[in-house]
Design an enzyme around this catalytic site. Structure first.
Site, short mmCIF file in Angstrom:
data_model
loop_
_atom_site.label_atom_id
_atom_site.label_comp_id
_atom_site.label_asym_id
_atom_site.label_seq_id
_atom_site.Cartn_x
_atom_site.Cartn_y
_atom_site.Cartn_z
N SER A 51 0.83 -1.20 0.00
CA SER A 51 0.00 0.00 0.00
C SER A 51 0.87 1.26 0.00
O SER A 51 1.65 1.47 -0.92
CB SER A 51 -0.96 -0.05 1.20
OG SER A 51 -1.99 0.89 1.07
N ASP A 171 -6.02 -3.63 -1.63
CA ASP A 171 -4.93 -3.34 -0.69
C ASP A 171 -4.28 -4.60 -0.13
O ASP A 171 -4.94 -5.47 0.43
CB ASP A 171 -5.52 -2.51 0.44
CG ASP A 171 -4.48 -1.93 1.38
OD1 ASP A 171 -3.37 -2.47 1.45
OD2 ASP A 171 -4.79 -0.92 2.04
#
Length: 297
Positions: A51, A171
């Site tokens: 991320s 994510d």
């Protein structure tokens, strides 16, 4: 401001990795750490970013010191950068065109050529929403594979599912927030780990109903989201054990970061970045010793 470019040296023996936790805007702490690494010529054979860790880690691979804090300061209050207006307009809290095309291609150019030519391998961690499992994906051409980067940083609930490489992704922190073990399996036996939570942090259980409503078509992903706190806390404990055994070197915030996941406060951002720099400078001597000992041993 003229940009300083740095070339990371290759490790002489074995493969040394750098693992970067995510955390939304907390990731600017990591950018501070990485700038200190670049200033001191500390390089790695491979980088694994999750991320926000991927967002900042790629600038180390391209050798663009100071790039992250520069564009964060300039665009953090721009609604296209990150806002709920984006979400209601497009389904993504981060504007895809602005953040992944306009900004790196025109407004604050990313050095795609330097990245592609780098000796440092770069991986991102994503979560496969159909399997609920992490995917550790190497990016060799940043411009062509930008959707893998985008997928790694696409927060659940606040982003649309990204389809890239024939997979449905979100994510990486949903399934493996700190993929040290995965990087070891990929051949990076000794790793420096940069966290965005202070020592002693414990992730609390999340509301189970929300995941089941949002992702009812993806039961494996729901399970990953619901077990994320337990998985995260177990990983942190394992990293602590590895750290005490000298198997990994960890840099973490010396104090809790006073910055929200979606902060637009320029002062908060700068302070988190500065803390990353301070913590990295304090750790520098021990880090160089650890890297030297590991290289020679």
């Amino acid at each position: 401001m003229e940009e300083t470019v740095y070339k990371a040296p290759r490790a002489q023996e074995g493969r040394t990795g750098l693992v970067l936790e995510g955390g939304g805007m907390r990731g600017i702490y990591t950018a501070g750490v990485l700038d200190v690494f670049m200033e001191n010529g500390i390089g790695f054979d491979g980088v694994m970013g999750v991320s926000a860790g991927a967002i900042h880690g790629c600038s180390l691979v391209s050798g663009q010191m100071g790039r992250s804090i520069r564009y964060y300061k300039k665009y953090c209050r721009d609604k296209r950068f990150m806002s709920w207006q984006n979400f209601f307009r497009t389904g993504d809290v981060v504007d895809e065109k602005f953040c992944y095309h306009d900004l790196p291609e025109q407004l604050d150019p990313y050095d795609y050529e330097a990245f592609n030519a780098s000796d440092t391998a770069f991986y991102v961690t994503c979560t496969n929403v159909e399997t609920g499992k992490p995917e550790y994906l190497r990016i060799t051409d940043m411009k062509k594979q930008i959707d893998l980067m985008r997928a790694s940083a696409s927060l659940p609930y606040a982003s649309r599912i990204v389809e890239a490489g024939g997979k449905k992704l979100l994510d990486g922190g949903c399934s493996d927030s700190i993929p040290v073990r995965a990087f070891q399996r990929l051949g990076y036996g000794r790793n420096v780990v940069v966290l965005t939570r202070p020592e002693g942090y414990v992730k609390k259980p999340e509301r189970r109903g929300l995941a089941r409503i949002f992702y009812r078509r993806y039961p494996a992903f729901v399970k990953a989201l619901e077990s994320r706190p337990e998985t995260y806390n177990r990983t942190v404990r394992e990293i602590g054990e590895m750290e005490r055994a000298g198997e990994v070197f960890v840099i973490r915030p010396s104090e809790a970061l006073k910055i929200g996941r979606m902060s637009h406060d320029r002062e908060e951002i700068v302070e988190a970045y500065k803390l990353g720099r301070r913590d990295a400078k304090k750790a520098l001597g021990a880090l160089k010793l650890w890297l030297g000992e590991k290289s020679n041993g």
